[in-house]
Design a protein around this motif. Structure first.
Motif, PDB file in Angstrom:
ATOM      1  N   ASP A   1      38.838  34.467  39.492  1.00  0.00           N
ATOM      2  CA  ASP A   1      37.983  35.650  39.583  1.00  0.00           C
ATOM      3  C   ASP A   1      38.772  36.912  39.240  1.00  0.00           C
ATOM      4  OD1 ASP A   1      35.859  34.097  40.359  1.00  0.00           O
ATOM      5  OD2 ASP A   1      36.210  34.384  42.512  1.00  0.00           O
ATOM      6  N   ILE A   2      38.051  37.870  38.666  1.00  0.00           N
ATOM      7  CA  ILE A   2      38.652  39.158  38.313  1.00  0.00           C
ATOM      8  C   ILE A   2      38.426  40.133  39.459  1.00  0.00           C
ATOM      9  CG2 ILE A   2      38.571  41.098  36.707  1.00  0.00           C
ATOM     10  CD1 ILE A   2      37.655  39.149  34.562  1.00  0.00           C
ATOM     11  N   GLY A   3      39.508  40.631  40.041  1.00  0.00           N
ATOM     12  CA  GLY A   3      39.411  41.563  41.155  1.00  0.00           C
ATOM     13  C   GLY A   3      39.818  42.970  40.759  1.00  0.00           C
ATOM     14  N   SER A   4      39.715  43.890  41.704  1.00  0.00           N
ATOM     15  CA  SER A   4      40.039  45.292  41.441  1.00  0.00           C
ATOM     16  C   SER A   4      41.516  45.492  41.129  1.00  0.00           C
ATOM     17  CB  SER A   4      39.639  46.149  42.653  1.00  0.00           C
ATOM     18  OG  SER A   4      40.307  45.698  43.826  1.00  0.00           O
ATOM     19  N   ASP A   5      42.369  44.600  41.659  1.00  0.00           N
ATOM     20  CA  ASP A   5      43.795  44.726  41.387  1.00  0.00           C
ATOM     21  C   ASP A   5      44.085  44.500  39.901  1.00  0.00           C
ATOM     22  OD1 ASP A   5      42.938  42.097  41.758  1.00  0.00           O
ATOM     23  OD2 ASP A   5      44.950  41.379  42.268  1.00  0.00           O
ATOM     24  N   LEU A   6      43.319  43.615  39.275  1.00  0.00           N
ATOM     25  CA  LEU A   6      43.497  43.385  37.842  1.00  0.00           C
ATOM     26  C   LEU A   6      43.054  44.596  37.036  1.00  0.00           C
ATOM     27  CD1 LEU A   6      42.473  39.654  37.288  1.00  0.00           C
ATOM     28  CD2 LEU A   6      44.739  40.641  37.605  1.00  0.00           C
TER      29      LEU A   6
END
Length: 625
Positions: free
Chosen positions: A596-601
């Motif tokens: 999953d793509i999170g805000s950190d990425l």
């Protein structure tokens, strides 16, 4: 047949355009496997614009000849783009295609990339003229359909309308694509021809160097301020442990990291590198960051610590400039700097890059005996023979030196003479690129091992530090299905993560090394080398965009050109943007599974985009000599 040739003779542009349309479909379906409607429409509209253009100003035979020339050029572009995409996996820019004069020096690689379907790009230029010659004398083309006035006016008006409509279509597609950050997706959407005009219009191939001193000062201040807002690792570990020693850098051609420690049967593919790693700092998670210049870009990154622009190649970009660099910094420490390569120095414009980087002398093809190992000429055996002769002379001068060595025996298509094939491979490897690649890397390792022993025998080894790294990937995706490679080698192999993974080995005789598992990129090599030599970052004139790998346990690096701009590796994932960030894909570096793509990425993505922007600003402010 007569009617067909008569129609072709009267309306050559229409028939040529129809044939070019078929070539567009051929290119997109067979060459790049992306039959995008937008891409086809855009390329068709651009092609029609070019084919109609002569009809706006010319008529008769002159118009037909010019349309024929345009059609020939377009066919050559699609043919060249097909070869380029087959080898590199990206659509080339017009500037890339201008380097076709270098094909002779990599003829084996180009020839191996040509596939039978590519002859179709030129079939019509054999058949149509032949038919015309046969039938032309028998044809009576009727031209009295129009009045004298309409013959001159209506065709031009019709051509103008078609040109305008096609131009509107191209412009609309370009306008609706303006927010696409991924240049690979942009090229696919715009099509080959329209994409070239967009690249030209955006000035992406601008050589820079036109800033005033005031503008340069403002740009450097902006870069310095950007870095000041970010934490930088200190250099407390290993700082200056190799101060005053010779620096020997060996760039291994097409050398991927997966071969390190690999066995085929009971045979080590890289026994000498395996042994060397036991006494070295080894960075197994380093990734290539080259742009259009490939091997020459890898040289540029090592010597500058700067991201390549992607396009143009940096060896052309720095022509006439004075670049802060490793050779120049070493020069302030009393070193002489040399570079060795068996190619002609004009290949990839190195005759201009080496002076720009400040090398004292280069050794190219004229320095070596051609033993015809491959299309580059001299083998690694001959290469190291000449290197050692010169090293012995350097030693007599009692002056420290920096030497950059570029090997070539493991260059695509990886064909090694039978007498130099050291591995006994299973029958499943026969006539495969993987089998050839393993033989080439084994030969490269063997000659490197002999060279290392020669350095020790000559008393140069203990007086030096040695940095070894791969310039870029070797195995091509189209010939090496990851599942098949994994099955053959008995190791996990990912088409992007494994393919772009190259080794970096730093050996400091007398200093115990270790395996450092931090993610790394080629821009990180120079700061790391500077650290052990006792050279501070500020001695390099603000141009380092990597970090010292011996003093950090976390990192993030960006890629471009062979991957979309905005692609990055952090400690855990490979992130590849789609049209932008939101439709990108993140892949776990260990499991190769999508995550999953999170805000950190998002934060990492924004950082990398800013970092490469700063690097590009730095490159474009470089002054002319």
């Amino acid at each position: 047949m007569k009617k067909f040739v008569q129609w072709y003779t009267k309306y050559p542009g229409i028939l040529l355009s129809i044939i070019l349309l078929l070539k567009i479909v051929l290119f997109r379906q067979v060459a790049i496997h992306n039959l995008s409607l937008w891409g086809v429409v855009s390329d068709v509209a651009a092609m029609i614009c070019l084919m109609v253009l002569p009809a706006l100003f010319l008529s008769g035979k002159a118009k037909r000849v010019l349309q024929y020339i345009i059609a020939s050029i377009l066919s050559l572009i699609w043919f060249s783009s097909s070869i380029y995409y087959s080898y590199y996996g990206s659509i080339p820019t017009y500037l890339t295609l201008t380097h076709m004069d270098q094909v002779g020096q990599i003829s084996e690689s180009v020839t191996s990339a040509i596939e039978p379907y590519m002859i179709l790009y030129f079939a019509d230029f054999i058949l149509l003229p032949l038919m015309t010659m046969i039938w032309d004398s028998k044809l009576q083309v009727r031209t009295h359909y129009w009045t004298a006035t309409t013959r001159k006016q209506r065709p031009k008006l019709r051509a103008l309308i078609i040109f305008a409509l096609s131009l509107i279509v191209c412009g609309s597609i370009v306008f609706t694509s303006r927010n696409i950050e991924n240049e690979h997706a942009l090229a696919n959407r715009l099509g080959v021809i329209t994409y070239q005009f967009v690249v030209l219009g955006e000035g992406k191939t601008n050589s820079g160097g036109g800033m005033s001193e005031e503008e340069r000062a403002q740009t450097l201040a902006q870069i310095q301020e950007w870095f000041a807002d970010r934490d930088q690792p200190d250099h407390s570990m290993y700082h200056g442990v190799a101060e005053g020693r010779n620096l020997i850098v060996i760039q291994l051609e097409s050398f991927q990291n997966f071969v390190i420690g690999l066995k085929v049967g009971d045979q080590e593919v890289t026994p000498n590198l395996n042994a060397l790693i036991g006494e070295s700092f080894y960075f197994p998670r380093m990734y290539q960051q080259i742009g259009e210049g490939n091997t020459s870009d890898a040289e540029f990154i090592l010597n500058t610590g700067v991201y390549p622009l992607g396009a143009p190649n940096m060896s052309s970009f720095v022509e006439g400039k004075e670049v802060p660099s490793l050779p120049r910094t070493m020069g302030t420490k009393g070193y002489d700097s040399y570079t060795f390569h068996v190619n002609d120095v004009t290949f990839w414009n190195r005759d201009e890059m080496y002076p720009a980087l400040g090398f004292n002398k280069y050794f190219d093809t004229k320095s070596f005996e051609n033993d015809h190992f491959n299309s580059f000429g001299a083998s690694d055996k001959e290469f190291y023979r000449v290197v050692m002769q010169n090293f012995e002379q350097f030693k007599k001068s009692e002056k420290p030196f920096y030497a950059q060595l570029l090997t070539t025996s493991s260059h695509h298509p990886f064909i090694v003479p039978k007498e130099d094939q050291l591995l006994i491979l299973p029958s499943s490897y026969a006539d495969t690129q993987l089998g050839n690649y393993l033989q080439a890397t084994r030969y490269t390792d063997e000659q490197l091992g002999i060279f290392i022993q020669q350095l020790k025998d000559a008393g140069i080894w203990e007086q030096s530090i040695i940095a070894i790294y791969g310039d870029h990937a070797g195995l091509q995706s189209k010939e090496n299905d990851p599942a098949w490679v994994s099955e053959q080698l008995g190791i996990p192999y990912h088409d992007t993560i494994s393919r772009l993974n190259i080794p970096f080995i730093l050996t400091i005789p007398g200093v115990e090394g270790e395996v450092i598992d931090t993610v790394a990129g080629q821009v990180d090599m120079l700061p790391t080398i500077y650290n052990v030599l006792g050279i501070d970052r500020d001695e390099h004139a603000q141009g380092l965009f990597g970090i010292d790998l011996l003093n950090t346990d976390t990192n993030i690096i960006g890629l471009r050109y062979y991957m979309p701009t905005g692609t990055f590796f952090n400690d855990d994932v490979l992130f590849v943007p789609g049209l932008g960030f939101d439709d990108g894909v993140a892949t776990d570096l260990k499991t190769f599974e999508n995550v999953d793509i999170g805000s950190d990425l998002r934060l990492d993505y924004d950082y990398i985009m800013e970092l490469m922007k700063m690097s590009d600003l730095y490159s474009r402010q470089l002054p002319m000599k």
